[in-house]
Write a protein that holds these residues in place. Structure first.
Motif, PDB file in Angstrom:
ATOM      1  N   MET A   1       0.859  -1.177   0.000  1.00 23.17           N
ATOM      2  CA  MET A   1       0.000   0.000   0.000  1.00 23.17           C
ATOM      3  C   MET A   1       0.897   1.229   0.000  1.00 23.17           C
ATOM      4  O   MET A   1       1.868   1.291   0.721  1.00 23.17           O
ATOM      5  N   GLY A   2       0.561   2.223  -0.792  1.00 17.92           N
ATOM      6  CA  GLY A   2       1.406   3.389  -0.943  1.00 17.92           C
ATOM      7  C   GLY A   2       1.068   4.525   0.004  1.00 17.92           C
ATOM      8  O   GLY A   2       0.216   5.359  -0.302  1.00 17.92           O
ATOM      9  N   LEU A   3       1.759   4.558   1.145  1.00 18.24           N
ATOM     10  CA  LEU A   3       1.523   5.647   2.088  1.00 18.24           C
ATOM     11  C   LEU A   3       1.971   6.981   1.497  1.00 18.24           C
ATOM     12  O   LEU A   3       1.365   8.013   1.762  1.00 18.24           O
TER      13      LEU A   3
ATOM     14  N   PHE B   1     -10.123   7.282  -0.295  1.00 15.45           N
ATOM     15  CA  PHE B   1      -9.476   6.737   0.902  1.00 15.45           C
ATOM     16  C   PHE B   1      -9.517   5.215   0.924  1.00 15.45           C
ATOM     17  O   PHE B   1      -8.647   4.576   1.503  1.00 15.45           O
ATOM     18  N   SER B   2     -10.525   4.622   0.302  1.00 19.63           N
ATOM     19  CA  SER B   2     -10.635   3.164   0.317  1.00 19.63           C
ATOM     20  C   SER B   2      -9.415   2.505  -0.320  1.00 19.63           C
ATOM     21  O   SER B   2      -9.085   1.369  -0.007  1.00 19.63           O
ATOM     22  N   ASP B   3      -8.726   3.233  -1.202  1.00 21.84           N
ATOM     23  CA  ASP B   3      -7.507   2.704  -1.817  1.00 21.84           C
ATOM     24  C   ASP B   3      -6.381   2.557  -0.804  1.00 21.84           C
ATOM     25  O   ASP B   3      -5.417   1.843  -1.060  1.00 21.84           O
ATOM     26  N   PHE B   4      -6.480   3.239   0.319  1.00 23.74           N
ATOM     27  CA  PHE B   4      -5.383   3.297   1.277  1.00 23.74           C
ATOM     28  C   PHE B   4      -5.679   2.605   2.603  1.00 23.74           C
ATOM     29  O   PHE B   4      -4.777   2.418   3.411  1.00 23.74           O
TER      30      PHE B   4
ATOM     31  N   PHE C   1      -0.802   8.271  -0.551  1.00 25.15           N
ATOM     32  CA  PHE C   1      -1.836   8.810   0.335  1.00 25.15           C
ATOM     33  C   PHE C   1      -1.458  10.220   0.786  1.00 25.15           C
ATOM     34  O   PHE C   1      -2.277  11.138   0.746  1.00 25.15           O
ATOM     35  N   GLU C   2      -0.207  10.389   1.205  1.00 31.70           N
ATOM     36  CA  GLU C   2       0.260  11.701   1.662  1.00 31.70           C
ATOM     37  C   GLU C   2       0.146  12.727   0.540  1.00 31.70           C
ATOM     38  O   GLU C   2      -0.255  13.872   0.772  1.00 31.70           O
ATOM     39  N   LYS C   3       0.482  12.319  -0.663  1.00 27.22           N
ATOM     40  CA  LYS C   3       0.368  13.228  -1.812  1.00 27.22           C
ATOM     41  C   LYS C   3      -1.094  13.603  -2.057  1.00 27.22           C
ATOM     42  O   LYS C   3      -1.417  14.753  -2.341  1.00 27.22           O
ATOM     43  N   THR C   4      -1.976  12.619  -1.916  1.00 31.37           N
ATOM     44  CA  THR C   4      -3.412  12.850  -2.133  1.00 31.37           C
ATOM     45  C   THR C   4      -3.956  13.892  -1.167  1.00 31.37           C
ATOM     46  O   THR C   4      -4.741  14.755  -1.561  1.00 31.37           O
TER      47      THR C   4
END
Length: 107
Positions: free
Chosen positions: A1-3, A91-94, A6-9
């Motif tokens: 999973m790409g944290l 958010f469900s992607d993360f 997520f931070e970039k998002t």
């Protein structure tokens, strides 16, 4: 999973990636693996959202009475509005979700 993704998002970089991972860990995932879920952080986060929203309303809507501000805050900081934001930002992607939750929740 790409944290990092997520931070970039969300436009914010966390200092503690373990805390971020915990914040994204649903109870179903935690129960399957015997680790700590995000429930306590969710409790704290809800309180912070209420405080920030209250302060914003107090400073920017001086004409509103206390009861009116309470109603506006409740409509902003509620499961439905937070769900809409989570869906918009994918958010469900993360999230770390358990098998049953993945199958049912974010459809």
């Amino acid at each position: 999973m790409g944290l990092e993704k997520f931070e970039k998002t969300i436009g914010y970089s966390f200092k503690n990636n373990e805390l971020l991972k915990n914040a994204l860990t649903h109870t179903s995932y935690a129960n399957e693996r015997g680790i700590v879920s995000n429930e306590k952080l969710e409790f704290l986060g809800d309180a912070i959202l209420e405080f920030v929203t209250s302060e914003y309303l107090y400073e920017n809507y001086k004409h509103l009475k206390e009861g009116e501000m309470t109603k506006v805050r409740a409509s902003v900081v509620c499961e439905e509005s937070l769900y809409k934001i989570a869906m918009k930002l994918n958010f469900s992607d993360f999230l770390y979700l358990g098998k049953s939750e993945r199958a049912n929740r974010w459809q």
